[in-house]
Design an enzyme around this catalytic site. Structure first.
Site, PDB file in Angstrom:
ATOM      1  N   ARG A  67       0.831  -1.218   0.000  1.00 56.36           N
ATOM      2  CA  ARG A  67       0.000   0.000   0.000  1.00 56.36           C
ATOM      3  C   ARG A  67       0.863   1.264   0.000  1.00 56.36           C
ATOM      4  NH1 ARG A  67      -3.779   2.514   4.510  1.00 56.36           N
ATOM      5  NH2 ARG A  67      -5.200   3.690   3.177  1.00 56.36           N
ATOM      6  N   HIS A  71       0.507   4.445  -2.506  1.00 54.63           N
ATOM      7  CA  HIS A  71       0.289   5.837  -2.055  1.00 54.63           C
ATOM      8  C   HIS A  71       1.436   6.745  -2.466  1.00 54.63           C
ATOM      9  CE1 HIS A  71      -3.184   5.454   1.023  1.00 54.63           C
ATOM     10  NE2 HIS A  71      -3.296   4.526   0.094  1.00 54.63           N
ATOM     11  N   ASN A  99      -3.418   8.872   4.239  1.00 52.79           N
ATOM     12  CA  ASN A  99      -2.131   8.286   4.632  1.00 52.79           C
ATOM     13  C   ASN A  99      -2.018   8.011   6.127  1.00 52.79           C
ATOM     14  OD1 ASN A  99      -1.099   8.152   2.053  1.00 52.79           O
ATOM     15  ND2 ASN A  99      -0.210  10.213   2.134  1.00 52.79           N
ATOM     16  N   HIS A 200      -6.053  -5.679  -2.735  1.00 54.69           N
ATOM     17  CA  HIS A 200      -6.828  -5.913  -1.507  1.00 54.69           C
ATOM     18  C   HIS A 200      -7.017  -7.407  -1.205  1.00 54.69           C
ATOM     19  CE1 HIS A 200      -8.652  -1.593  -1.669  1.00 54.69           C
ATOM     20  NE2 HIS A 200      -7.371  -1.608  -1.374  1.00 54.69           N
TER      21      HIS A 200
HETATM   22  C1  HEM Z   1      -8.649   1.787  -6.309  1.00 57.43           C
HETATM   23  C2  HEM Z   1      -8.680   2.549  -5.293  1.00 57.43           C
HETATM   24  C3  HEM Z   1      -8.312   2.161  -3.889  1.00 57.43           C
HETATM   25  C4  HEM Z   1      -8.987   2.514  -2.776  1.00 57.43           C
HETATM   26  C5  HEM Z   1     -10.232   3.354  -2.692  1.00 57.43           C
HETATM   27  C6  HEM Z   1      -8.289   1.925  -1.655  1.00 57.43           C
HETATM   28  C7  HEM Z   1      -8.636   2.097  -0.339  1.00 57.43           C
HETATM   29  C8  HEM Z   1      -8.040   1.450   0.719  1.00 57.43           C
HETATM   30  C9  HEM Z   1      -8.413   1.613   2.095  1.00 57.43           C
HETATM   31  C10 HEM Z   1      -9.501   2.546   2.607  1.00 57.43           C
HETATM   32  C11 HEM Z   1      -7.660   0.765   2.840  1.00 57.43           C
HETATM   33  C12 HEM Z   1      -7.731   0.528   4.339  1.00 57.43           C
HETATM   34  C13 HEM Z   1      -7.239   1.686   5.144  1.00 57.43           C
HETATM   35  C14 HEM Z   1      -7.597   1.478   6.585  1.00 57.43           C
HETATM   36  O1  HEM Z   1      -8.795   1.572   6.866  1.00 57.43           O
HETATM   37  O2  HEM Z   1      -6.709   1.198   7.406  1.00 57.43           O
HETATM   38  C15 HEM Z   1      -6.787   0.084   1.936  1.00 57.43           C
HETATM   39  C16 HEM Z   1      -5.879  -0.872   2.324  1.00 57.43           C
HETATM   40  C17 HEM Z   1      -5.017  -1.474   1.457  1.00 57.43           C
HETATM   41  N1  HEM Z   1      -4.846  -1.176   0.127  1.00 57.43           N
HETATM   42 FE1  HEM Z   1      -6.059  -0.029  -0.993  1.00 57.43          FE
HETATM   43  N2  HEM Z   1      -7.214   1.225  -2.119  1.00 57.43           N
HETATM   44  C18 HEM Z   1      -7.188   1.334  -3.467  1.00 57.43           C
HETATM   45  C19 HEM Z   1      -6.223   0.804  -4.305  1.00 57.43           C
HETATM   46  C20 HEM Z   1      -5.165   0.038  -3.901  1.00 57.43           C
HETATM   47  C21 HEM Z   1      -4.070  -0.378  -4.748  1.00 57.43           C
HETATM   48  C22 HEM Z   1      -3.888   0.047  -6.189  1.00 57.43           C
HETATM   49  C23 HEM Z   1      -3.271  -1.165  -3.996  1.00 57.43           C
HETATM   50  C24 HEM Z   1      -1.997  -1.861  -4.396  1.00 57.43           C
HETATM   51  C25 HEM Z   1      -1.804  -2.370  -5.569  1.00 57.43           C
HETATM   52  C26 HEM Z   1      -3.850  -1.236  -2.674  1.00 57.43           C
HETATM   53  C27 HEM Z   1      -3.351  -1.982  -1.641  1.00 57.43           C
HETATM   54  C28 HEM Z   1      -3.860  -1.978  -0.361  1.00 57.43           C
HETATM   55  C29 HEM Z   1      -3.384  -2.862   0.696  1.00 57.43           C
HETATM   56  C30 HEM Z   1      -2.337  -3.954   0.542  1.00 57.43           C
HETATM   57  C31 HEM Z   1      -4.104  -2.533   1.841  1.00 57.43           C
HETATM   58  C32 HEM Z   1      -3.931  -3.134   3.241  1.00 57.43           C
HETATM   59  C33 HEM Z   1      -2.920  -2.314   4.012  1.00 57.43           C
HETATM   60  C34 HEM Z   1      -2.585  -2.833   5.388  1.00 57.43           C
HETATM   61  O3  HEM Z   1      -3.010  -3.909   5.779  1.00 57.43           O
HETATM   62  O4  HEM Z   1      -1.846  -2.108   6.077  1.00 57.43           O
HETATM   63  N3  HEM Z   1      -4.985  -0.474  -2.652  1.00 57.43           N
HETATM   64  N4  HEM Z   1      -7.031   0.522   0.652  1.00 57.43           N
END
Ligand code: HEM
Length: 347
Positions: A67, A71, A99, A200
């Site tokens: 992530r 970002h 972030n 995700h």
């Molecule tokens: C398309 C739009 C996207 C949205 C709206 C989005 C939104 C989010 C949100 C809200 C979270 C959780 C934050 C929290 O509540 O702690 C999250 C977690 C995550 N996102 Fe996304 N995301 C997007 C795209 C991506 C992309 C492109 C990737 C990587 C290729 C990605 C990888 C991750 C990962 C691995 C997590 C888990 C992080 C953790 O466990 O610390 N996301 N995302």
């Protein structure tokens, strides 16, 4: 023996598929697949070996690193700007709302990797490249596809404002129309969007990122049992708890995220709506039934994402500490080390 041979054939075939696809993503000028082959040949093994140790203790850190790279790249390009602490010029990108939930450990892991790499090679590898490699290795070490990435990114001198950060990172309550539009601005098509969302398949989210789907009224597209369990995890909209993004295999980089979506068990609106919207529904299904296809498209989209707005050549710098810009604007050390022309000394 037969099954070992079958596995070997599968691995060879799938890596061929991935490599031939990756060849179709053009390499940005200034980046190259062999960028550090002479001045830091051990780079990739240093990063991979250290991450193996980190993940042996806690595999969930892989999600934080993946992530972090996303970002970094979406805001002002993959220039390591998300790693910078705030300064007199204002609050850092890290302090902007999307972030705030980046893992603190992810920042530390990147700086630890930088320390190890710079100890062996000198200050020749950027924090932006280390972040990109850490994201790739997070995918691989969680069971996902292996692929090469072009290197040679330089670190940015400035971070983006709160507003620019907000404008470039879509919110989890966005629907597919908003996500497609936002990512089209970075030249991602619908297949890229669905593939990138497959990030995700690992990691966790906080209640506040999805409780708008539970309260005051439950989102009608959500599976009932899934909703019931989420309400136990998040009894109120702002409960400070996290839950897995992929309920089936939360720590494995596989295609189960798409199976979740087909079962109406996607966590965020931005995830679940990909299976409601007719422009993306069939792509979700195709990834749910064919993991290799997902891997191929994911690698493709990651190679595109990893080259967004990169700084190369004389631009930016190679930071000595990923969270602060170098004190000396005249980055002579790295200029000399990389054999750049004297005209670059103005940087
Ligand atoms: C398309 C739009 C996207 C949205 C709206 C989005 C939104 C989010 C949100 C809200 C979270 C959780 C934050 C929290 O509540 O702690 C999250 C977690 C995550 N996102 Fe996304 N995301 C997007 C795209 C991506 C992309 C492109 C990737 C990587 C290729 C990605 C990888 C991750 C990962 C691995 C997590 C888990 C992080 C953790 O466990 O610390 N996301 N995302």
């Amino acid at each position: 023996m037969a099954s070992y041979l079958q596995l070997l054939v599968l691995v060879v075939v799938s890596s061929f598929v991935v490599m031939s696809e990756s060849a179709s993503v053009p390499v940005s000028p200034g980046l190259s697949y062999s960028f550090y082959s002479s001045n830091c040949p051990k780079l990739e093994s240093i990063v991979r070996n250290h991450l193996k140790q980190v993940f042996q203790k806690d595999i969930t850190q892989a999600a934080g690193l993946l992530r972090l790279h996303f970002h970094d790249c979406f805001v002002q390009g993959c220039d390591g700007s998300v790693l910078l602490d705030g300064s007199a010029s204002g609050p850092s990108e890290q302090e902007a709302p999307p972030n705030l939930s980046l893992r603190k450990e992810a920042f530390k892991i990147i700086n630890d990797l930088r320390g190890l790499v710079h100890k062996t090679c000198g200050r020749v590898v950027s924090c932006a490249d280390i972040t990109a490699l850490a994201a790739r290795d997070s995918v691989v070490l969680s069971g996902g596809p292996n692929y090469n990435i072009p290197l040679g990114r330089r670190d940015g001198l400035n971070f983006a404002s709160r507003q620019v950060t907000l404008d470039n990172l879509p919110a989890p309550f966005s629907n597919t129309t908003v996500i497609l539009k936002s990512l089209a601005g970075k030249r991602f098509d619908a297949t890229d969007v669905v593939a990138l969302s497959g990030g995700h398949t690992i990691g966790r989210g906080h209640c506040s990122s999805f409780t708008e789907r539970l309260y005051p009224k439950q989102d009608g597209t959500m599976d009932q049992t899934f909703a019931k369990n989420l309400k136990v995890t998040c009894p109120t909209a702002n409960t400070d708890t996290t839950t897995n993004l992929d309920i089936r295999t939360p720590n494995v980089f596989d295609n189960k995220y798409y199976v979740d979506l087909m079962n109406r068990q996607g966590l965020f609106t931005s995830d679940q709506d990909l299976y409601t919207d007719s422009r993306t529904k069939d792509i979700v299904t195709s990834f749910a039934i064919n993991q290799n296809l997902f891997y191929e498209k994911f690698v493709n989209a990651m190679l595109k994402m990893g080259q967004l707005g990169v700084l190369t050549g004389p631009q930016g710098e190679i930071r000595a500490n990923c969270s602060v810009r170098n004190a000396n604007k005249l980055d002579l050390w790295s200029v000399v080390d990389q054999g750049k022309q004297p005209r670059f000394s103005q940087f």
